[in-house]
Design a protein around this motif. Structure first.
Motif, PDB file in Angstrom:
ATOM      1  N   GLY A 125       1.330  -0.993  -0.262  1.00  0.00           N
ATOM      2  CA  GLY A 125       0.152  -0.339   0.024  1.00  0.00           C
ATOM      3  C   GLY A 125       0.782   1.368   0.330  1.00  0.00           C
ATOM      4  O   GLY A 125       0.897   2.203  -0.407  1.00  0.00           O
ATOM      5  N   ILE A 126       1.561   1.505   0.609  1.00  0.00           N
ATOM      6  CA  ILE A 126       2.433   2.695   0.750  1.00  0.00           C
ATOM      7  C   ILE A 126       3.498   2.587  -0.546  1.00  0.00           C
ATOM      8  O   ILE A 126       3.929   3.893  -0.957  1.00  0.00           O
ATOM      9  CB  ILE A 126       3.945   2.384   1.676  1.00  0.00           C
ATOM     10  CG1 ILE A 126       3.104   1.675   3.588  1.00  0.00           C
ATOM     11  CG2 ILE A 126       5.147   3.430   1.830  1.00  0.00           C
ATOM     12  CD1 ILE A 126       3.994   1.580   4.671  1.00  0.00           C
ATOM     13  N   VAL A 127       4.190   1.537  -0.874  1.00  0.00           N
ATOM     14  CA  VAL A 127       4.208   1.809  -2.684  1.00  0.00           C
ATOM     15  C   VAL A 127       3.966   2.093  -3.279  1.00  0.00           C
ATOM     16  O   VAL A 127       4.644   2.914  -4.393  1.00  0.00           O
ATOM     17  CB  VAL A 127       5.478   0.092  -2.762  1.00  0.00           C
ATOM     18  CG1 VAL A 127       5.833   0.677  -4.374  1.00  0.00           C
ATOM     19  CG2 VAL A 127       6.478  -0.053  -1.656  1.00  0.00           C
ATOM     20  N   PHE A 128       2.131   1.620  -3.340  1.00  0.00           N
ATOM     21  CA  PHE A 128       1.674   1.938  -4.412  1.00  0.00           C
ATOM     22  C   PHE A 128       0.852   3.403  -4.288  1.00  0.00           C
ATOM     23  O   PHE A 128       1.220   4.549  -5.417  1.00  0.00           O
ATOM     24  CB  PHE A 128       0.545   1.219  -4.087  1.00  0.00           C
ATOM     25  CG  PHE A 128       0.432  -0.117  -4.493  1.00  0.00           C
ATOM     26  CD1 PHE A 128       0.983  -0.364  -5.386  1.00  0.00           C
ATOM     27  CD2 PHE A 128      -0.598  -1.167  -4.355  1.00  0.00           C
ATOM     28  CE1 PHE A 128       1.333  -1.934  -5.867  1.00  0.00           C
ATOM     29  CE2 PHE A 128      -0.347  -2.508  -4.727  1.00  0.00           C
ATOM     30  CZ  PHE A 128       0.792  -2.547  -5.614  1.00  0.00           C
ATOM     31  N   LEU A 129       1.264   4.027  -2.553  1.00  0.00           N
ATOM     32  CA  LEU A 129       0.701   5.763  -3.061  1.00  0.00           C
ATOM     33  C   LEU A 129       1.554   6.849  -3.510  1.00  0.00           C
ATOM     34  O   LEU A 129       1.314   7.558  -3.348  1.00  0.00           O
ATOM     35  CB  LEU A 129       0.246   5.759  -1.266  1.00  0.00           C
ATOM     36  CG  LEU A 129      -0.332   5.773  -0.949  1.00  0.00           C
ATOM     37  CD1 LEU A 129      -0.974   5.212   1.185  1.00  0.00           C
ATOM     38  CD2 LEU A 129      -1.908   5.782  -1.398  1.00  0.00           C
ATOM     39  N   ASN A 130       3.021   6.137  -3.331  1.00  0.00           N
ATOM     40  CA  ASN A 130       4.245   6.743  -4.185  1.00  0.00           C
ATOM     41  C   ASN A 130       4.866   6.265  -5.179  1.00  0.00           C
ATOM     42  O   ASN A 130       5.857   6.701  -5.531  1.00  0.00           O
ATOM     43  CB  ASN A 130       5.610   6.227  -3.016  1.00  0.00           C
ATOM     44  CG  ASN A 130       5.124   6.604  -1.529  1.00  0.00           C
ATOM     45  OD1 ASN A 130       5.040   8.124  -1.401  1.00  0.00           O
ATOM     46  ND2 ASN A 130       4.562   6.475  -0.439  1.00  0.00           N
ATOM     47  N   GLY A 131       4.029   6.260  -5.771  1.00  0.00           N
ATOM     48  CA  GLY A 131       3.791   5.570  -7.691  1.00  0.00           C
ATOM     49  C   GLY A 131       5.069   4.664  -7.707  1.00  0.00           C
ATOM     50  O   GLY A 131       5.626   4.547  -8.894  1.00  0.00           O
ATOM     51  N   GLY A 132       5.222   3.338  -6.803  1.00  0.00           N
ATOM     52  CA  GLY A 132       5.823   2.274  -7.295  1.00  0.00           C
ATOM     53  C   GLY A 132       5.098   1.196  -7.406  1.00  0.00           C
ATOM     54  O   GLY A 132       3.511   1.847  -6.940  1.00  0.00           O
ATOM     55  N   SER A 133       5.306   0.188  -7.786  1.00  0.00           N
ATOM     56  CA  SER A 133       5.516  -1.035  -7.881  1.00  0.00           C
ATOM     57  C   SER A 133       6.352  -2.063  -7.669  1.00  0.00           C
ATOM     58  O   SER A 133       7.178  -1.995  -8.524  1.00  0.00           O
ATOM     59  CB  SER A 133       4.113  -1.534  -9.336  1.00  0.00           C
ATOM     60  OG  SER A 133       3.842  -2.110  -9.652  1.00  0.00           O
ATOM     61  N   THR A 134       5.849  -3.564  -7.408  1.00  0.00           N
ATOM     62  CA  THR A 134       7.253  -4.417  -7.799  1.00  0.00           C
ATOM     63  C   THR A 134       6.417  -5.611  -8.730  1.00  0.00           C
ATOM     64  O   THR A 134       7.321  -6.427  -8.987  1.00  0.00           O
ATOM     65  CB  THR A 134       6.565  -5.306  -6.039  1.00  0.00           C
ATOM     66  OG1 THR A 134       5.365  -6.315  -5.619  1.00  0.00           O
ATOM     67  CG2 THR A 134       7.277  -4.207  -5.444  1.00  0.00           C
TER      68      THR A 134
END
Length: 287
Positions: A125-134
């Motif tokens: 969720g934190i990654v998605f909120l900051n424009g990232g993706s795994t």
């Protein structure tokens, strides 16, 4: 690029790193050592890890890179620097933690499932909120969606279900497979809570004789916009001014504090709003 833009970009990478670290602890500290197969590419990598003994971080990295290369050929997808950064760092974290953590950080399997899934979901969720993706199974879903008229959400559910179901053939255990589905549900719910919690919006209707003073303080102290609505008291017949304020839930305590200081006798209603679009909030997206 201004100094403010640079600072914002650095801040986003700091949060991306924190989110990846939290998510990796969930996977490598709880889920994988408990022999639970989750969804996505990490789930596929876990299957191959237990089947072959290869490093799970390396497997996840190779699979994600392969998927990106194939998807660029099939759907021409463009992947930003943040996605590449997240895939690389997540794989490194996964490899490092897996070296030192051979047993789950809690001995009880159900607790490991719940704790690991919450951490993995919060990190994502934190990654998605900051424009990232795994990367992961969403890349597979996008490629299938190009040729089959199936919604992305349903495709992701199908793909993750197949990955988790494969754990039965690996461990010959229905219990382990069920733990995988429980993990997937908790992880997805946590991601939604992190993302929607950050964007949750509330609506105030404030009835006060000191509406002008309140209006001034809400705009200049709380830094929130508002609308002044004319009204008439149903019983008294008196004309009243109603302040309508749309704000993030995180701002609600500041607004309540101002109202209490200026007019403790004000009549207030507050309700959750499903969606707010426009200046300062979300943008309207095509459907």
């Amino acid at each position: 690029m201004t100094f403010k833009d640079i600072r914002k970009e650095i801040q986003s990478y700091v949060f991306l790193t924190i989110g990846l670290a939290i998510g990796t602890i969930g996977w490598a500290g709880f889920i994988i050592p408990s022999e639970i197969i989750g969804g996505g590419v990490t789930g596929i990598a876990t299957v191959f890890h237990f089947a072959t003994g290869m490093d799970v971080g390396l497997l996840a990295f190779v699979m994600n890179v392969a998927l990106i290369l194939i998807s660029m050929k099939v759907i021409g997808a463009k992947f930003g620097v943040k996605t590449i950064y997240c895939i690389a760092l997540f794989s490194i974290f996964l490899s490092i933690i897996s070296i030192y953590v051979k047993e789950p950080l809690v001995s009880e399997k159900f607790m490991a499932t719940v704790t690991g899934s919450i951490l993995a979901g919060a990190g994502s969720g934190i990654v998605f909120l900051n424009g990232g993706s795994t990367g992961g199974s969403d890349i597979i879903a996008l490629m299938i969606n190009k040729y089959r008229n199936i919604s992305l959400g349903r495709l992701l559910l199908y793909i993750d279900s197949v990955i988790i179901s494969s754990s039965f053939f690996l461990f010959q255990s229905i219990e382990t497979m069920i733990y995988g589905f429980v993990s997937m549900a908790i992880l997805a719910y946590t991601v939604d809570m992190v993302i929607s919690g950050n964007k949750q919006t509330v609506q105030f209707f404030i009835f006060s004789k000191k509406h002008e003073e309140l209006r001034h303080h809400i705009i200049h102290v709380a830094k929130r916009g508002l609308t002044v609505l004319p009204g008439v008291g149903g019983y008294s017949g008196e004309e009243v001014k109603v302040l309508m304020v749309i704000a993030r839930k995180s701002d609600s305590q500041v607004i309540f504090r101002l109202i209490k200081q200026i007019d403790p006798n004000a009549f207030i209603t507050m309700g959750s709003v499903m969606g707010v679009y426009g200046q300062g909030f979300d943008t309207i997206k095509g459907r």
